[in-house]
Scaffold this motif. Structure first.
Motif, mmCIF file in Angstrom:
data_model
loop_
_atom_site.group_PDB
_atom_site.id
_atom_site.type_symbol
_atom_site.label_atom_id
_atom_site.label_comp_id
_atom_site.label_asym_id
_atom_site.label_seq_id
_atom_site.Cartn_x
_atom_site.Cartn_y
_atom_site.Cartn_z
ATOM 1 N N PRO A 9 0.804 -1.232 0.000
ATOM 2 C CA PRO A 9 0.000 0.000 0.000
ATOM 3 C C PRO A 9 0.837 1.282 0.000
ATOM 4 O O PRO A 9 0.472 2.264 -0.645
ATOM 5 C CB PRO A 9 -0.837 -0.105 1.275
ATOM 6 C CG PRO A 9 -0.834 -1.544 1.634
ATOM 7 C CD PRO A 9 0.452 -2.110 1.100
ATOM 8 N N GLN A 10 1.963 1.281 0.687
ATOM 9 C CA GLN A 10 2.819 2.468 0.723
ATOM 10 C C GLN A 10 3.422 2.735 -0.664
ATOM 11 O O GLN A 10 3.468 3.878 -1.123
ATOM 12 C CB GLN A 10 3.909 2.301 1.770
ATOM 13 C CG GLN A 10 4.712 3.559 2.013
ATOM 14 C CD GLN A 10 5.688 3.406 3.181
ATOM 15 O OE1 GLN A 10 5.841 2.330 3.745
ATOM 16 N NE2 GLN A 10 6.347 4.488 3.523
ATOM 17 N N ALA A 12 2.115 1.710 -3.516
ATOM 18 C CA ALA A 12 0.997 2.090 -4.387
ATOM 19 C C ALA A 12 0.666 3.565 -4.237
ATOM 20 O O ALA A 12 0.429 4.266 -5.233
ATOM 21 C CB ALA A 12 -0.229 1.233 -4.085
ATOM 22 N N THR A 13 0.674 4.063 -3.010
ATOM 23 C CA THR A 13 0.397 5.486 -2.771
ATOM 24 C C THR A 13 1.456 6.354 -3.434
ATOM 25 O O THR A 13 1.146 7.354 -4.093
ATOM 26 C CB THR A 13 0.331 5.770 -1.259
ATOM 27 O OG1 THR A 13 -0.760 5.017 -0.709
ATOM 28 C CG2 THR A 13 0.133 7.243 -0.973
ATOM 29 N N ALA A 14 2.721 5.982 -3.274
ATOM 30 C CA ALA A 14 3.815 6.763 -3.864
ATOM 31 C C ALA A 14 3.762 6.730 -5.389
ATOM 32 O O ALA A 14 3.957 7.760 -6.050
ATOM 33 C CB ALA A 14 5.156 6.233 -3.356
ATOM 34 N N ARG A 16 1.105 6.186 -7.292
ATOM 35 C CA ARG A 16 -0.055 6.978 -7.723
ATOM 36 C C ARG A 16 0.258 8.474 -7.651
ATOM 37 O O ARG A 16 -0.120 9.239 -8.533
ATOM 38 C CB ARG A 16 -1.277 6.637 -6.878
ATOM 39 C CG ARG A 16 -2.515 7.387 -7.297
ATOM 40 C CD ARG A 16 -3.772 6.857 -6.609
ATOM 41 N NE ARG A 16 -4.915 7.689 -6.873
ATOM 42 C CZ ARG A 16 -5.565 7.761 -8.020
ATOM 43 N NH1 ARG A 16 -5.187 7.031 -9.039
ATOM 44 N NH2 ARG A 16 -6.605 8.565 -8.171
ATOM 45 N N HIS A 17 0.965 8.893 -6.623
ATOM 46 C CA HIS A 17 1.330 10.302 -6.477
ATOM 47 C C HIS A 17 2.199 10.769 -7.651
ATOM 48 O O HIS A 17 2.001 11.869 -8.187
ATOM 49 C CB HIS A 17 2.051 10.526 -5.146
ATOM 50 C CG HIS A 17 2.395 11.951 -4.889
ATOM 51 N ND1 HIS A 17 1.464 12.898 -4.533
ATOM 52 C CD2 HIS A 17 3.578 12.602 -4.973
ATOM 53 C CE1 HIS A 17 2.053 14.069 -4.396
ATOM 54 N NE2 HIS A 17 3.343 13.915 -4.662
#
Length: 139
Positions: A9-10, A12-14, A16-17
């Motif tokens: 998840p970490q 994926a967040t990065a 996506r950013h």
């Protein structure tokens, strides 16, 4: 073929950013966001068909400086009223990732890599227009 594990998840967040910096940077003419998203060896290409349709090749390569300059000059800001886009992380394997980014004008397939302290950055983009064919004689 081995089983693909779930995307962290970490990460994926990065990822996506970074994709958002790329697409939102382009459409808001924010060169700093575009610059941050792209690796120094960035390359962006499309496929091009000859006028008679008999041959296929890649179009001209856009490099990081070109993309940042075009963004600074206005990028996709003419589309400001049509800012719907979709970002889908297709795959992450250790330090590489593939992302599909659909914007008002384009379908971009982004290839990202993780560069330690520099984080995730886009290394390659293969793109096509959402409608019509790219005409390399117009660039």
């Amino acid at each position: 073929m081995g089983k693909t594990s779930a995307i962290d998840p970490q990460a994926a967040t990065a990822i996506r950013h970074v994709a958002l910096d790329y697409v939102q940077g382009w459409y808001s003419a924010n060169a700093a966001r575009m610059d941050r998203a792209l690796h120094q060896n960035f390359a962006k290409r499309t496929v091009v068909r000859s006028p008679d349709g008999a041959q296929w090749t890649t179009g001209p390569t856009s490099e990081k400086k070109m993309m940042v300059d075009w963004t600074r000059e206005g990028g996709g800001s003419a589309w400001a009223g049509e800012l719907e886009y979709d970002i889908e992380i297709l795959d992450v394997f250790r330090d590489i990732a593939s992302v599909r980014c659909v914007s008002p004008e384009y379908v971009d397939h982004l290839q990202l890599a993780y560069f330690g302290e520099d984080g995730w950055q886009i290394v390659n983009v293969l793109w096509q227009l959402r409608e019509g064919d790219y005409d390399p004689t117009l660039t």
